[in-house]
Design a protein around this motif. Structure first.
Motif, PDB file in Angstrom:
ATOM      1  N   SER A   1      -5.241  -6.592  -3.823  1.00 10.40           N
ATOM      2  CA  SER A   1      -3.952  -6.023  -4.658  1.00 10.40           C
ATOM      3  C   SER A   1      -2.873  -7.150  -4.843  1.00 10.40           C
ATOM      4  O   SER A   1      -1.797  -6.778  -4.347  1.00 10.40           O
TER       5      SER A   1
ATOM      6  N   TYR B   1      -2.464  -8.802   1.889  1.00  5.17           N
ATOM      7  CA  TYR B   1      -3.388  -7.966   1.000  1.00  5.17           C
ATOM      8  C   TYR B   1      -4.775  -8.713   0.862  1.00  5.17           C
ATOM      9  O   TYR B   1      -4.798  -9.833   1.121  1.00  5.17           O
TER      10      TYR B   1
ATOM     11  N   GLU C   1      -1.324  -8.360  -7.600  1.00  2.00           N
ATOM     12  CA  GLU C   1      -0.317  -8.067  -8.476  1.00  2.00           C
ATOM     13  C   GLU C   1       0.879  -7.101  -7.727  1.00  2.00           C
ATOM     14  O   GLU C   1       1.977  -7.358  -7.817  1.00  2.00           O
ATOM     15  N   HIS C   2       0.178  -5.867  -7.019  1.00  2.00           N
ATOM     16  CA  HIS C   2       1.175  -5.039  -6.366  1.00  2.00           C
ATOM     17  C   HIS C   2       1.872  -5.778  -5.374  1.00  2.00           C
ATOM     18  O   HIS C   2       3.125  -5.440  -5.156  1.00  2.00           O
TER      19      HIS C   2
ATOM     20  N   ASP D   1      -3.174   5.855  -2.631  1.00  2.00           N
ATOM     21  CA  ASP D   1      -4.515   5.666  -3.412  1.00  2.00           C
ATOM     22  C   ASP D   1      -5.821   6.290  -2.788  1.00  2.00           C
ATOM     23  O   ASP D   1      -6.481   6.917  -3.684  1.00  2.00           O
TER      24      ASP D   1
ATOM     25  N   LEU E   1       5.890  -6.048  -4.932  1.00  2.00           N
ATOM     26  CA  LEU E   1       6.650  -5.764  -4.163  1.00  2.00           C
ATOM     27  C   LEU E   1       7.354  -6.891  -3.306  1.00  2.00           C
ATOM     28  O   LEU E   1       8.743  -6.441  -2.916  1.00  2.00           O
TER      29      LEU E   1
ATOM     30  N   ARG F   1      -0.255  -1.784  -1.279  1.00  2.00           N
ATOM     31  CA  ARG F   1      -0.128  -0.419  -1.869  1.00  2.00           C
ATOM     32  C   ARG F   1      -0.285   0.633  -1.085  1.00  2.00           C
ATOM     33  O   ARG F   1      -0.252   0.642   0.240  1.00  2.00           O
TER      34      ARG F   1
ATOM     35  N   ALA G   1       2.384  -0.149   1.344  1.00  2.00           N
ATOM     36  CA  ALA G   1       3.761  -0.295   0.801  1.00  2.00           C
ATOM     37  C   ALA G   1       4.766   0.134   1.309  1.00  2.00           C
ATOM     38  O   ALA G   1       6.208  -0.057   1.510  1.00  2.00           O
TER      39      ALA G   1
END
Length: 253
Positions: free
Chosen positions: A39, A36, A41-42, A196, A46, A15, A19
């Motif tokens: 995170s 990660y 899912e992110h 974030d 990606l 993220r 990212a």
């Protein structure tokens, strides 16, 4: 080694700034491992977006066993040691000057948490990379810092102290690892628009920072990531132990 030939681990890569760093390296053709912690899912989205040269692997950088497993997975998947480490992972933190801990109330636990993420995490990832880099005859370690220890416009005591310690580690590692052909450098941003961590920052603060930069601009994660590519590229082969400030000229020198 050209960036397109490198195998890069970006810690905290799922993220925000991480990212953007992943996208920058993948955009130059590198194989990239997205580390990660929470995170998933992110990170997996990606990796799917960027194709089969990018994978997402869970590892808490403060746990050496998990970091060793991360590097083993990277080598197994791509058939080569990791050439480049970007130490970006950050302990939970929000850049909100109004909610920060002040000098008379901040606890050592807050300092320790930031040191765990910024220094211990970077140490683990760097150490895990060393055998493979020595096998290859060189490598790149790029640490993510901050301009706050040069210009503490907001006194985030714990975060800033941890990043200052990371700069010291950058330079001591550079001194020791240079004979192995391994360079160690830092890229330091100011407040980025937007990650974030900076999502809690009031818009007026962004505007004030922009007004005080020569470029009249708050740096984006993508612009920061482009600067990080320099330290991975052959163009930086004679540069080590340095701290490049990427903040639109807010801090000079």
């Amino acid at each position: 080694m050209d960036v397109a030939e490198q195998l890069v681990v970006v810690t905290g890569g799922g993220r925000g700034l991480g990212a953007a760093l992943v996208r920058a390296f993948a955009g130059q053709g590198a194989r990239v491992v997205i580390d990660y912690r929470r995170s998933r899912e992110h990170a997996e989205a990606l990796a799917t977006e960027l194709g089969d040269r990018v994978i997402a692997v869970a590892a808490d950088v403060t746990d050496r066993d998990q970091v060793d497993a991360l590097f083993a997975t990277a080598r197994e998947r791509f058939g080569t040691p990791v050439t480049t480490v970007v130490n970006n992972a950050l302990a939970d933190f929000a850049f909100n000057g109004e909610a920060r801990s002040h000098a008379d109330t901040i606890t050592w636990g807050e300092f320790a948490g930031q040191f765990e993420g910024s220094v211990r995490g970077a140490l683990h990832a760097s150490q895990a990379a060393l055998p493979g880099m020595r096998e290859l005859g060189g490598g790149r370690i790029i640490n993510v810092g901050t301009n706050l220890f040069q210009n503490p416009v907001v006194p985030y005591h714990d975060y800033t102290a941890a990043k200052a310690a990371l700069l010291s580690l950058t330079r001591t590692l550079a001194a020791e690892l240079g004979p192995d052909g391994i360079t160690v450098n830092m890229v330091s941003g100011g407040l980025l628009r937007t990650t974030d961590a900076s999502a809690a920052t009031p818009e007026a603060v962004f505007d004030a920072i922009a007004a005080n930069t020569p470029l009249r601009h708050v740096v984006t994660p993508g612009e920061f990531a482009d600067a990080a590519l320099f330290f991975a590229s052959p163009w930086s082969r004679a540069v080590t132990g340095q701290n490049l400030v990427v903040d639109g000229g807010l801090v000079m020198g």
